[in-house]
Design a protein around this motif. Sequence first.
Motif, PDB file in Angstrom:
ATOM      1  N   ASN A   1       4.282   5.787   1.989  1.00 17.78           N
ATOM      2  CA  ASN A   1       3.221   5.109   2.743  1.00 17.78           C
ATOM      3  C   ASN A   1       2.659   6.009   3.843  1.00 17.78           C
ATOM      4  O   ASN A   1       3.404   6.734   4.508  1.00 17.78           O
ATOM      5  CB  ASN A   1       3.772   3.820   3.362  1.00 17.78           C
ATOM      6  CG  ASN A   1       2.673   2.862   3.790  1.00 17.78           C
ATOM      7  OD1 ASN A   1       1.881   3.138   4.679  1.00 17.78           O
ATOM      8  ND2 ASN A   1       2.641   1.713   3.140  1.00 17.78           N
TER       9      ASN A   1
ATOM     10  N   ASN B   1       0.829  -1.207   0.000  1.00 19.07           N
ATOM     11  CA  ASN B   1       0.000   0.000   0.000  1.00 19.07           C
ATOM     12  C   ASN B   1       0.866   1.262   0.000  1.00 19.07           C
ATOM     13  O   ASN B   1       0.387   2.344   0.348  1.00 19.07           O
ATOM     14  CB  ASN B   1      -0.953   0.020   1.204  1.00 19.07           C
ATOM     15  CG  ASN B   1      -2.079   1.034   1.050  1.00 19.07           C
ATOM     16  OD1 ASN B   1      -2.539   1.300  -0.056  1.00 19.07           O
ATOM     17  ND2 ASN B   1      -2.512   1.617   2.156  1.00 19.07           N
ATOM     18  N   GLY B   2       2.109   1.108  -0.427  1.00 22.71           N
ATOM     19  CA  GLY B   2       2.999   2.258  -0.505  1.00 22.71           C
ATOM     20  C   GLY B   2       4.345   1.984   0.134  1.00 22.71           C
ATOM     21  O   GLY B   2       4.440   1.215   1.096  1.00 22.71           O
TER      22      GLY B   2
ATOM     23  N   ARG C   1       0.138  -0.343  -9.174  1.00 18.20           N
ATOM     24  CA  ARG C   1      -1.104   0.364  -8.879  1.00 18.20           C
ATOM     25  C   ARG C   1      -1.749   0.831 -10.175  1.00 18.20           C
ATOM     26  O   ARG C   1      -1.123   0.895 -11.233  1.00 18.20           O
ATOM     27  CB  ARG C   1      -0.822   1.583  -7.985  1.00 18.20           C
ATOM     28  CG  ARG C   1      -0.077   1.285  -6.693  1.00 18.20           C
ATOM     29  CD  ARG C   1      -0.816   0.319  -5.798  1.00 18.20           C
ATOM     30  NE  ARG C   1      -2.041   0.869  -5.235  1.00 18.20           N
ATOM     31  CZ  ARG C   1      -2.122   1.451  -4.033  1.00 18.20           C
ATOM     32  NH1 ARG C   1      -1.046   1.592  -3.277  1.00 18.20           N
ATOM     33  NH2 ARG C   1      -3.289   1.889  -3.578  1.00 18.20           N
TER      34      ARG C   1
ATOM     35  N   VAL D   1       1.972  13.123   0.132  1.00 18.85           N
ATOM     36  CA  VAL D   1       2.823  12.042  -0.394  1.00 18.85           C
ATOM     37  C   VAL D   1       4.022  12.627  -1.141  1.00 18.85           C
ATOM     38  O   VAL D   1       5.161  12.167  -0.971  1.00 18.85           O
ATOM     39  CB  VAL D   1       2.007  11.108  -1.315  1.00 18.85           C
ATOM     40  CG1 VAL D   1       2.923  10.112  -2.028  1.00 18.85           C
ATOM     41  CG2 VAL D   1       0.955  10.366  -0.509  1.00 18.85           C
TER      42      VAL D   1
ATOM     43  N   ASP E   1       3.799   2.951  -4.470  1.00 21.33           N
ATOM     44  CA  ASP E   1       3.411   4.314  -4.115  1.00 21.33           C
ATOM     45  C   ASP E   1       2.517   4.852  -5.221  1.00 21.33           C
ATOM     46  O   ASP E   1       2.974   5.145  -6.332  1.00 21.33           O
ATOM     47  CB  ASP E   1       4.652   5.207  -3.945  1.00 21.33           C
ATOM     48  CG  ASP E   1       5.149   5.228  -2.517  1.00 21.33           C
ATOM     49  OD1 ASP E   1       4.331   5.068  -1.592  1.00 21.33           O
ATOM     50  OD2 ASP E   1       6.367   5.403  -2.319  1.00 21.33           O
TER      51      ASP E   1
END
Length: 282
Positions: free
Chosen positions: A49, A44-45, A127, A97, A84
């Motif tokens: 993150n 999820n990053g 992603r 971010v 990311d």
Amino acid sequence: MTHVDLNYPEHIGETSPEEMKALLAKHHLKLNGVALRFRGDFINGELGNANPEVAGKALQLCKDAADYCREAGGEVVTIWLGFDGFDYSFQIDYAKVYNQLVKAYQTICDYAPDLKISIEYKPYEERAYAFVDSMGITGMILNDVNRSNLGVTLDYCHMLMKHENPAMAADLFGSKGKLYGIHANDGYGTTDDGLMIGTASPFKMLEFLYYVKKHHFDGVIYFDTFPVIEPAVEEAEGNVNMITYMDQLIEKVGMTKIQSVIDKNDAIEAQKLMMEFLKGGK
């Protein structure tokens, strides 16, 4: 073929830097650098993150990779942030971010000032939307990080996926001395096909290589092709033969001649140049 890049940590295992140097030397190879690969906790990053603990682990992995790279004789740490990014609207705070990534890159560059820290961008996969997706945002990051040892690795297929012209990126980053790595391959622009060099878009590759030569890139050209069905040795030989031929073709036509056509800004003259390439530079 003279060098290898190793994915970190998955290609390393328990092999120490000293053992890796000896293993490569046994096969008459050297380490160009390491490429970060984030798995598991990072889906999820990574550096961006939202969980500070996970982002900190990603940053530490980059530092560990830099240490290994140095000790094993490499020069380039390539960072591709595949996770990311985002998949849904309203999912991430974009400015937060971005600022987090800038700070992370500054930290990594300051941690390893003797190494080249290189950003590899890709528009999507893993992603739906990657955060560092293009030459545009990569250029913004280079500017805001403001470190002399931060540059870019251009992956040919990734640029096609973004509908960028690879030659444009090579010219812009190369002219600023920020071209740290090249991943050569080919594809059709929708996915990361990893086809053999020059097989799907030969004219684009020729133009790309022209600017690589124009800006005196002296790093390693990495063959990022995927021999899943094809035999790996023969595919590698095909890549070597194709890129060597294209390099010789550019030399035969002549850098000055090619630049004179570009300077005319004329589609017909550009087409004539392409015909000359097809005829072997005659």
